[in-house]
Design an enzyme around this catalytic site. Structure first.
Site, short mmCIF file in Angstrom:
data_model
loop_
_atom_site.label_atom_id
_atom_site.label_comp_id
_atom_site.label_asym_id
_atom_site.label_seq_id
_atom_site.Cartn_x
_atom_site.Cartn_y
_atom_site.Cartn_z
N PRO A 187 -19.50 16.04 50.40
CA PRO A 187 -19.62 16.92 51.46
C PRO A 187 -20.01 18.29 51.30
O PRO A 187 -20.30 19.04 51.88
CB PRO A 187 -18.18 16.97 52.24
N ARG B 214 -36.33 2.57 55.49
CA ARG B 214 -37.18 2.24 56.76
C ARG B 214 -38.64 3.18 56.64
O ARG B 214 -39.48 2.92 57.26
CB ARG B 214 -36.59 2.75 58.10
N ASP C 32 -40.74 8.31 65.97
CA ASP C 32 -39.23 8.64 65.68
C ASP C 32 -38.88 10.16 66.09
O ASP C 32 -39.63 10.98 65.70
CB ASP C 32 -38.82 8.45 64.51
N1 SAM Z 1 -11.92 17.05 48.45
C1 SAM Z 1 -13.66 16.64 48.43
C2 SAM Z 1 -14.16 18.04 49.08
O1 SAM Z 1 -13.33 18.72 49.90
O2 SAM Z 1 -15.24 18.15 48.82
C3 SAM Z 1 -13.66 15.69 49.51
C4 SAM Z 1 -13.31 14.13 49.03
S1 SAM Z 1 -13.92 12.99 50.23
C5 SAM Z 1 -12.33 12.58 50.83
C6 SAM Z 1 -14.15 11.64 49.22
C7 SAM Z 1 -15.60 11.26 48.81
O3 SAM Z 1 -16.21 10.82 50.07
C8 SAM Z 1 -16.48 12.28 48.24
O4 SAM Z 1 -16.37 12.52 46.74
C9 SAM Z 1 -17.87 11.81 48.56
O5 SAM Z 1 -18.20 10.91 47.70
C10 SAM Z 1 -17.57 11.09 50.06
N2 SAM Z 1 -18.00 11.97 51.10
C11 SAM Z 1 -17.18 12.57 51.84
N3 SAM Z 1 -17.75 13.22 53.04
C12 SAM Z 1 -19.07 13.09 52.89
C13 SAM Z 1 -20.08 13.65 53.49
N4 SAM Z 1 -20.03 14.36 54.49
N5 SAM Z 1 -21.51 13.45 52.86
C14 SAM Z 1 -21.34 12.57 51.83
N6 SAM Z 1 -20.61 12.08 51.07
C15 SAM Z 1 -19.20 12.16 51.58
#
Ligand code: SAM
Length: 254
Positions: free
Chosen positions: A86, A151, A166
Site C-alpha cells: 500500500p 488485457r 476503454d
Molecule cells: N503494515 C503494512 C503497511 O501499513 O504498509 C500493510 C501490510 S498489508 C496488511 C499486507 C500485504 O498486503 C502487504 O505487504 C501487501 O503485499 C498487500 N497489500 C495491502 N494493501 C495493498 C495495496 N493497496 N496495494 C498492493 N498491495 C497491498
C-alpha cells in the site's frame, strides 16, 4: 510475457486464472503465468515465512530469506520484480500500459504486517499499490495488476478497438484518457427506460459525436482532474466550456 507470482497462498489464484481473459491468454500463449508457494523456499520443519518484528509491535513480518531465495531462483536479466504494497506507486492505467513492454514480471505478494524492508531495498525493482486502502495480502492486488496488464497484451482481446474505447485509455496510448461513454444493449426499452435515440439512428457520425460528448461530460462530472492531461480537440474544449456554465461540480476534497 512471463509472470511469476510468489505467495504463501498459491491456491488463491487457481480459480481466477481459470476463467475469462486470463484463462484464454494463457491458453493461447499470450502470457505464461506461474504461481510459486513461498513456503517451498524455506528450510525448516514448519516452513516458516514470518517472524516477530524487531523493536516490538503487533503482528508478524515476512522474513527476507525465503523471498530472496525465491526471486534468485526465478530472476533473469530481463526480469522486473514488483513488490505489492500500500506504500507503493499508485498502479494506474498508465502504469499498466508501461508494463506491457516487460518480458518478465516477478510479483511478490506480502501478508501479515508486511515484508522485511530489505526486500524493498534489495529485491524489488518497484513497489506498486493498487489503491489507497489496505488489503490483508498482495494476492488480490496481483490479480488486479495481471488483469489490467494482460488485457493490453497484443492478442489478448478479440478486438484491439475495445482497448481504445476503454475508460482512461480512450484518447490514446499515452494514458490521460477520458472515462468511457455509457453503453447500452438490447432491449431498446427496458422497464420504462429507453436507449438514447441517437444510438438507434444508424447515423455513425452522430453516434461518434454523442459518445465523445458523453465521455467528456462524464469525465467532467466524475473525474474533472483527468481533463487536465487528456488530449482535447478544439470542439471538445468548446463543448466543455458550455458545460462549465451549465454544471456546478461538488467541492473537491483536498
Ligand atoms: N503494515 C503494512 C503497511 O501499513 O504498509 C500493510 C501490510 S498489508 C496488511 C499486507 C500485504 O498486503 C502487504 O505487504 C501487501 O503485499 C498487500 N497489500 C495491502 N494493501 C495493498 C495495496 N493497496 N496495494 C498492493 N498491495 C497491498
Amino acid at each position: 510475457m512471463r509472470i511469476d507470482i510468489i505467495s504463501i497462498f498459491p491456491y488463491m489464484f487457481t480459480s481466477p486464472l481459470s476463467y475469462g481473459l486470463l484463462k484464454r491468454a494463457r491458453e493461447t500463449g499470450v502470457v505464461n503465468i506461474s504461481v510459486h508457494d513461498l513456503r517451498g523456499f524455506t528450510h525448516d520443519k514448519h516452513r516458516t515465512v514470518d517472524d516477530y518484528p524487531f523493536g516490538g509491535g503487533p503482528g508478524m513480518v515476512m522474513k527476507p530469506g525465503p523471498i530472496f531465495e525465491a526471486t534468485d531462483a526465478l530472476r533473469r536479466p530481463e526480469s522486473q520484480v514488483v513488490l505489492l504494497s500500500p506504500q507503493g506507486r499508485l498502479f494506474t492505467q498508465t502504469v499498466a500500459q508501461e508494463m506491457v513492454s516487460r518480458e518478465h514480471l516477478i510479483v511478490l505478494c506480502g501478508r501479515y504486517e508486511g515484508v522485511d524492508e530489505r526486500v524493498a531495498l534489495q529485491v524489488a525493482d518497484e513497489e506498486l499499490s493498487i489503491g489507497d486502502y489496505v488489503l490483508s495480502g498482495g494476492e488480490v492486488a496481483a490479480l488486479a495488476l495481471m488483469e489490467a496488464v494482460v488485457r493490453l497484451l497484443p492478442g489478448a482481446l478479440g478486438s484491439s478497438l475495445s482497448l481504445q474505447e476503454d475508460s482512461l485509455s480512450g484518447a490514446g496510448w499515452g494514458g490521460g484518457g477520458l472515462l468511457e461513454y455509457p453503453q447500452y444493449t438490447r432491449p431498446a426499452e427496458f422497464r420504462g427506460l429507453d436507449v438514447p435515440g441517437v444510438l438507434l439512428s444508424g447515423d455513425h457520425a452522430q453516434v461518434r459525436r454523442w459518445r465523445r460528448e458523453q465521455a467528456l461530460e462524464r469525465t467532467y462530472r466524475r473525474r474533472p482532474e483527468l481533463l487536465e492531461s487528456a488530449p482535447l480537440t478544439p470542439d471538445d474544449r468548446q463543448f466543455l466550456k458550455k458545460l462549465e456554465g451549465a454544471v456546478t461540480l461538488p467541492a473537491r476534497e483536498e
